[in-house]
Enzyme design. Structure first.
Site, mmCIF file in Angstrom:
data_model
loop_
_atom_site.group_PDB
_atom_site.id
_atom_site.type_symbol
_atom_site.label_atom_id
_atom_site.label_comp_id
_atom_site.label_asym_id
_atom_site.label_seq_id
_atom_site.Cartn_x
_atom_site.Cartn_y
_atom_site.Cartn_z
ATOM 1 N N THR A 421 0.809 -1.224 0.000
ATOM 2 C CA THR A 421 0.000 0.000 0.000
ATOM 3 C C THR A 421 0.846 1.278 0.000
ATOM 4 O O THR A 421 1.998 1.287 0.400
ATOM 5 C CB THR A 421 -0.980 0.001 1.188
ATOM 6 N N GLU A 441 -1.523 -4.787 -2.384
ATOM 7 C CA GLU A 441 -1.514 -5.632 -1.187
ATOM 8 C C GLU A 441 -0.102 -6.009 -0.769
ATOM 9 O O GLU A 441 0.603 -5.182 -0.239
ATOM 10 C CB GLU A 441 -2.392 -6.870 -1.342
ATOM 11 N N GLU A 465 -4.849 -9.110 -3.996
ATOM 12 C CA GLU A 465 -5.858 -8.546 -3.097
ATOM 13 C C GLU A 465 -6.858 -9.578 -2.577
ATOM 14 O O GLU A 465 -7.474 -9.379 -1.530
ATOM 15 C CB GLU A 465 -6.600 -7.433 -3.837
ATOM 16 N N GLY A 517 -0.920 -2.311 5.899
ATOM 17 C CA GLY A 517 -1.811 -3.414 6.229
ATOM 18 C C GLY A 517 -2.747 -3.054 7.364
ATOM 19 O O GLY A 517 -3.251 -1.934 7.444
#
Length: 610
Positions: A421, A441, A465, A517
């Site tokens: 991310t 991800e 993802e 995350g």
């Protein structure tokens, strides 16, 4: 608050609109249709690890992102007359190139914008292919695949939403021509950029990426060694894909050669997925606009995303629960939170994560408790949750609450890793403010690269993802998991792009968010508290040591907390794990004279503006 004056790189300002066509030179290129000139700035010299940053004071606008090249692209676009949306598109597409481990056109994003009058929210999250089933990550014996095998597979790839989102927001709010906002990424892809220390370190550490047919040849030498820091990396495949998208629109991505190549690479993997070219062609027809969630905290209004994003709900549950507790005598001292404050935060986090793991999933597929996600933030409900927190003792593990009148029948999802991310914060000259969190991800996603069928070196990484879904569709008691895989469903996310407003006047105050995350929730909450409870500027708030709890042991950032504080928490019963917590926060805060931007010292990001 003390502010440092703006520091910018010595980069040429984007030229004015021209009516003639220029050819590429060694240092610049122009859109063939309108003549926007994009000039490559000096290579960044920012190392990985922890690098102190000054914070940046600006008067008119500010752009913050994870790489100096992407920040500079947004800066130049605004200098050319573009707005925050134009800049966000340019930043995202450059990040595809220079930060391929974290986001890109092979992934998805959440976009939140304040236009001076109202908030606009767009959900560009990836979707499960039409052939996906709840048993996607079970083997032939009905056993759950090891998480690493699930990630590094065609099974994990969701239908990408980033480009559809970029085109949607640009069509609605952009000022410059579509091809102009793609020019920086095309130029850098064609002429190359220097690999940064952080990218080199992540490449060198990733064994799986070497096994991909395309990525192994592109990011590594013939001996399998990651290209070194400073290596000039060109990406002709990505340049060609983006040129086609600039000329033809996003159909050049979601249909034709690119879509066929994505589907073929997903289906031909040793652990194949079911994605088809038709799945890709159907994504742009989705309704990406959604309703934002805004909630009060102290004298502020905090706005974010509803499910499948869990970030806003969890942040506001944590902060809301703490409002119903007696304030510690000391909350913040010597540049760190006090043990008493941390105890309350970590216990509130357990409660929030317990609810998250049972209730939160794609709202098109599951019903919110009591029919409304706001039920999880109802003051009466938060009061009952706060009553579970003791002043000098801990819960080993929290159980989900009952936000509505009926107990949920959903099972509780086990904790799974979340990675990757990137976050972008932008405020333009007109006061339009953007908070956008974007992802593929895991680092380098599924470790599958697509060259879009060009046959040229490079391309873009495909997301993993779908491993944000529960790998097992049921819990140990056989209850269905709300966040299980289903065709067309969007996986739950921890992303939390956030806008902060004055609760009385409605004045815009800040745009903030982070990668990380599940830790995104804690990183973003920490920054909000730092700015608006402890009166820190954006950089000071971003710099704060990281901490969190995911309904288990409490985690503290390595080398940032004194032994006495850790001992005090342990005396209350906390199980403490000390480890690196690499946030990537980018915050832009409104001040009396303009804006003040903060970029995370744990990554390579910077803020630029005037």
């Amino acid at each position: 608050m003390a502010y440092n004056k703006l520091r910018t790189f010595k980069t040429p300002i984007l030229a004015s609109f021209l009516l003639v066509t220029f050819v590429f030179s060694a240092c610049k290129t122009q859109s063939q249709k309108t003549g926007i000139a994009y000039q490559i700035p000096e290579p960044p010299e920012i190392s990985s690890g922890y690098t102190e940053k000054p914070g940046w004071e600006t008067e008119e606008f500010a752009v913050a992102s994870a790489n100096p090249l992407s920040t500079d692209a947004g800066y130049q676009i605004i200098q050319a007359g573009g707005n925050a949306v134009d800049a966000a598109v340019a930043v995202q597409l450059v990040l595809t190139l220079v930060e391929p481990q974290s986001s890109g056109i092979g992934g998805g994003a959440f976009f939140l914008m304040w236009d001076g009058e109202e908030i606009h929210a767009f959900n560009g999250r990836e979707t499960a292919p039409s052939g996906a089933t709840p048993e996607l990550f079970l083997d032939e014996n009905g056993e759950t695949l090891p998480f690493g095998d699930a990630v590094r597979s065609g099974k994990s790839v969701g239908v990408p939403g980033t480009l559809a989102l970029m085109k949607k927001i640009h069509d609605e709010f952009g000022e410059l021509a579509w091809e102009d906002v793609l020019a920086p990424a095309i130029t850098l892809a064609e002429q190359g950029f220097n690999i940064t220390p952080r990218l080199h370190a992540i490449l060198a550490d990733d064994e799986s990426l070497r096994n991909d047919e395309l990525a192994g040849k592109f990011y590594f030498d013939s001996d399998g060694n990651a290209h070194p820091e400073g290596y000039l990396l060109k990406n002709p495949a990505l340049a060609q894909i983006l040129r086609n998208v600039a000329d033809e629109g996003i159909s050049a991505f979601y249909e034709g050669d690119v879509a066929q190549d994505i589907a073929q690479r997903v289906q031909s993997h040793e652990r194949p997925g079911s994605m088809t070219a038709e799945d890709l062609a159907n994504y742009p027809a989705l309704d990406l606009e959604t309703e934002e969630m805004c909630n009060n905290w102290k004298t502020y209004e905090i706005c974010g995303f509803p499910p499948p994003a869990s970030g806003h709900l969890a942040i506001m549950q944590i902060l809301g629960i703490m409002e119903h507790l007696e304030n510690p005598e000391v909350s913040f001292q010597d540049s760190i939170p006090s043990p008493e404050w941390l105890h309350q935060y970590l216990e509130a986090a357990k409660l929030a994560f317990a609810d998250r793991n049972q209730y939160v999933a794609d709202e098109r597929f599951v019903e919110a408790p009591d029919g409304n996600w706001q039920s999880m933030l109802n003051p009466e409900y938060l009061t009952t949750r706060a009553e579970l927190i003791q002043s000098n003792a801990t819960m080993e593990k929290a159980e989900p609450g009952v936000p509505g009148e009926m107990q949920s029948m959903y099972g509780i999802q086990k904790t799974q890793p979340e990675f990757g991310t990137s976050h972008i914060s932008i405020v333009d000259r007109d006061g339009n403010a953007v908070a956008m969190t974007t992802t593929i991800e895991s680092g380098f996603g599924s470790r599958i690269m697509s060259d879009g069928g060009t046959g040229l070196p490079g391309g873009f990484m495909l997301n993993n993802e779908l491993t944000d879904f529960s790998l097992n569709p049921v819990d140990e008691d056989g209850n269905l998991i709300a966040n299980r895989v289903e065709a067309g469903k969007r996986p739950r996310s921890s992303m939390a792009p956030t806008l902060v407003f004055d609760g009385e006047s409605g004045e815009f105050l800040a745009a903030v968010g982070s990668p990380g995350g599940t830790s995104i929730i804690h990183y973003t909450a920490k920054s909000i508290v730092g700015m608006y409870d402890w009166n820190l500027n954006a950089q000071e708030a971003v710099d704060l040591p990281n901490f969190g709890n995911y309904n288990g042991p409490s985690v503290l950032e390595e080398d940032r907390f004194p032994a006495e504080l850790i001992e005090a928490l342990e005396a209350m019963g906390h199980q403490i794990v000390v480890r690196p917590m690499t946030s990537g926060l980018h915050a832009i805060q409104k001040t009396e004279t303009g804006y003040f931007g903060g970029a995370d010292p744990r990554r390579e990001g910077v803020v630029m503006g005037e």
